[in-house]
Write a protein that holds these residues in place. Structure first.
Motif, short mmCIF file in Angstrom:
data_model
loop_
_atom_site.label_atom_id
_atom_site.label_comp_id
_atom_site.label_asym_id
_atom_site.label_seq_id
_atom_site.Cartn_x
_atom_site.Cartn_y
_atom_site.Cartn_z
N GLU A 1 64.69 -2.10 31.02
CA GLU A 1 63.28 -2.06 30.67
C GLU A 1 62.69 -3.47 30.60
N HIS A 2 63.45 -4.40 30.00
CA HIS A 2 62.98 -5.79 29.90
C HIS A 2 62.77 -6.39 31.29
N ARG A 3 63.69 -6.12 32.19
CA ARG A 3 63.59 -6.69 33.54
C ARG A 3 62.44 -6.04 34.31
N ALA A 4 62.26 -4.74 34.12
CA ALA A 4 61.14 -4.07 34.79
C ALA A 4 59.80 -4.58 34.25
N GLU A 5 59.75 -4.83 32.94
CA GLU A 5 58.52 -5.34 32.33
C GLU A 5 58.19 -6.73 32.86
N ALA A 6 59.25 -7.56 33.02
CA ALA A 6 59.03 -8.92 33.50
C ALA A 6 58.59 -8.95 34.96
N ALA A 7 58.95 -7.92 35.72
CA ALA A 7 58.67 -7.92 37.16
C ALA A 7 57.41 -7.14 37.53
N ARG A 8 56.74 -6.53 36.58
CA ARG A 8 55.61 -5.68 36.92
C ARG A 8 54.45 -6.49 37.51
N ASP A 9 53.82 -5.91 38.50
CA ASP A 9 52.70 -6.55 39.19
C ASP A 9 51.40 -6.13 38.51
N LEU A 10 50.69 -7.12 37.95
CA LEU A 10 49.47 -6.84 37.19
C LEU A 10 48.20 -7.03 38.01
N THR A 11 48.33 -7.40 39.27
CA THR A 11 47.14 -7.80 40.03
C THR A 11 46.11 -6.68 40.18
N ASP A 12 46.55 -5.43 40.09
CA ASP A 12 45.61 -4.31 40.22
C ASP A 12 45.23 -3.71 38.87
N ALA A 13 45.64 -4.37 37.79
CA ALA A 13 45.33 -3.86 36.46
C ALA A 13 43.85 -4.07 36.14
N ARG A 14 43.39 -3.40 35.11
CA ARG A 14 41.99 -3.54 34.68
C ARG A 14 41.79 -4.92 34.05
N PRO A 15 40.71 -5.62 34.39
CA PRO A 15 40.47 -6.95 33.80
C PRO A 15 40.34 -6.88 32.28
N VAL A 16 40.89 -7.89 31.61
CA VAL A 16 40.79 -8.00 30.16
C VAL A 16 40.16 -9.34 29.83
N ALA A 17 39.67 -9.47 28.61
CA ALA A 17 39.07 -10.73 28.18
C ALA A 17 40.13 -11.83 28.16
N LEU A 18 39.77 -13.00 28.66
CA LEU A 18 40.71 -14.12 28.69
C LEU A 18 41.25 -14.42 27.30
#
Length: 250
Positions: free
Chosen positions: A36-53
Motif C-alpha cells: 500500500e505504501h509503495r502504491a501510494e508513493a507511485a500514484r499519478d495525481l495529474t488528473d486529480a481535482r485541483p486543490v488550494a495550494l
C-alpha cells in the motif's frame, strides 16, 4: 506418532498452532501495508481535482514529495521582474524554452515560479497585475547544471535556489506548470504538460516489509522450539550416571 497425541501435549499443540496463525496473519498484514505504501508513493495525481495550494504546502515548507503532479489553485500578483527562460526544453520534437514568471501568492510573502508555456525563442509577452492560476505542482530541478551567463534571463534548469537571486522575495520550494497561459500570450506560447510523476524509492515501506519477515521468523522459531521440546520429552537424554552404570554392567 501416537505419543504426540497424548493429552498432556494438547495445550502446547494448540498454543503453537495459534502462534503460527497469528504470526502468519500479522506478516501478511505488514506485507499488505508495504504494498500500500509503495502504491501510494507511485500514484499519478495529474488528473486529480485541483486543490488550494495552501492545503499542500506553504511558502517556507519543504516540497511535499507525495504531491508531485498534484493540480493546485493559487492566486496572487505577477512580479514585475524575475521572468526566466529555461533552455533545452522539448516540445513537439523541437527544442525551445520554458517561460517562467514568479507569482506573489496572496496571503504569503513568497512567490511561486509559474511555467507559463513553451516558446521557440527566449522571449514572451510580459504579464502583470492580479492573476489566478491552476496548474501542476512540480519539484525544482537539481541536475547541477551551470549557468554560463548569469547576466541574461536564460537558465539551464529550473533550480529554485538559482531563481532566488533574481527576485526580491522568497520562493516556494517547487514550481507550478500552468494549465492556461494568460489571454495576452495564448497565441505565442505553447502549453506545457506535467513533467514529473512520483517515483518509488527502494526504501519506501521497507520497515513494513522487515516487520512481515520478522513475524514469519517468529512463527518458524515457535515451531522449532516446540519440536525440540517434544523431541526431548519423547526421547529424554540418558543421565551420565546411568550411562556409566550401563557400561560397567557390560
Amino acid at each position: 506418532m501416537i505419543k504426540l497425541l497424548a493429552w498432556r501435549f494438547w495445550g502446547g499443540h494448540v498454543a503453537v498452532v495459534l502462534a503460527v496463525i497469528a504470526a502468519g496473519g500479522l506478516g501478511l498484514w505488514q506485507l499488505h501495508a508495504w504494498r500500500e505504501h509503495r502504491a501510494e508513493a507511485a500514484r499519478d495525481l495529474t488528473d486529480a481535482r485541483p486543490v488550494a495550494l495552501a492545503s499542500v504546502m506553504g511558502g517556507d515548507s519543504a516540497f511535499p514529495g507525495k504531491s508531485i503532479g498534484q493540480p493546485v489553485r493559487l492566486s496572487g500578483s505577477w512580479l514585475s521582474s524575475g521572468t526566466v527562460y529555461v533552455k533545452g526544453r522539448e516540445h513537439g520534437g523541437r527544442s525551445g524554452y520554458w517561460v517562467v514568471s514568479p507569482l506573489l501568492v496572496d496571503g504569503t510573502r513568497s512567490a511561486m515560479p509559474v511555467v507559463r508555456g513553451w516558446s521557440t525563442r527566449p522571449q514572451a509577452p510580459s504579464v502583470s497585475g492580479a492573476a489566478a492560476v491552476t496548474g501542476w505542482l512540480q519539484p525544482g530541478d537539481g541536475d547541477g547544471l551551470v549557468d554560463e551567463d548569469r547576466h541574461d534571463d536564460v537558465v539551464p534548469e529550473l533550480a529554485i535556489p538559482d531563481l532566488v537571486n533574481r527576485v526580491d522575495t522568497d520562493l516556494y520550494s517547487g514550481y507550478v506548470i500552468a494549465r492556461d497561459e494568460p489571454a495576452a500570450a495564448r497565441t505565442t506560447l505553447a502549453a506545457v504538460g506535467p513533467q514529473s510523476t512520483p517515483g518509488v524509492s527502494w526504501s519506501t515501506g521497507l520497515r513494513n516489509l522487515f516487520y512481515a519477515v520478522e513475524w514469519w521468523v517468529f512463527g518458524g522459531f515457535a515451531v522449532a522450539v516446540w519440536v525440540r521440546w517434544l523431541r526431548d520429552e519423547l526421547n529424554p537424554p540418558v543421565p551420565e550416571e546411568l550411562r556409566e552404570e550401563a557400561v560397567a554392567e557390560r
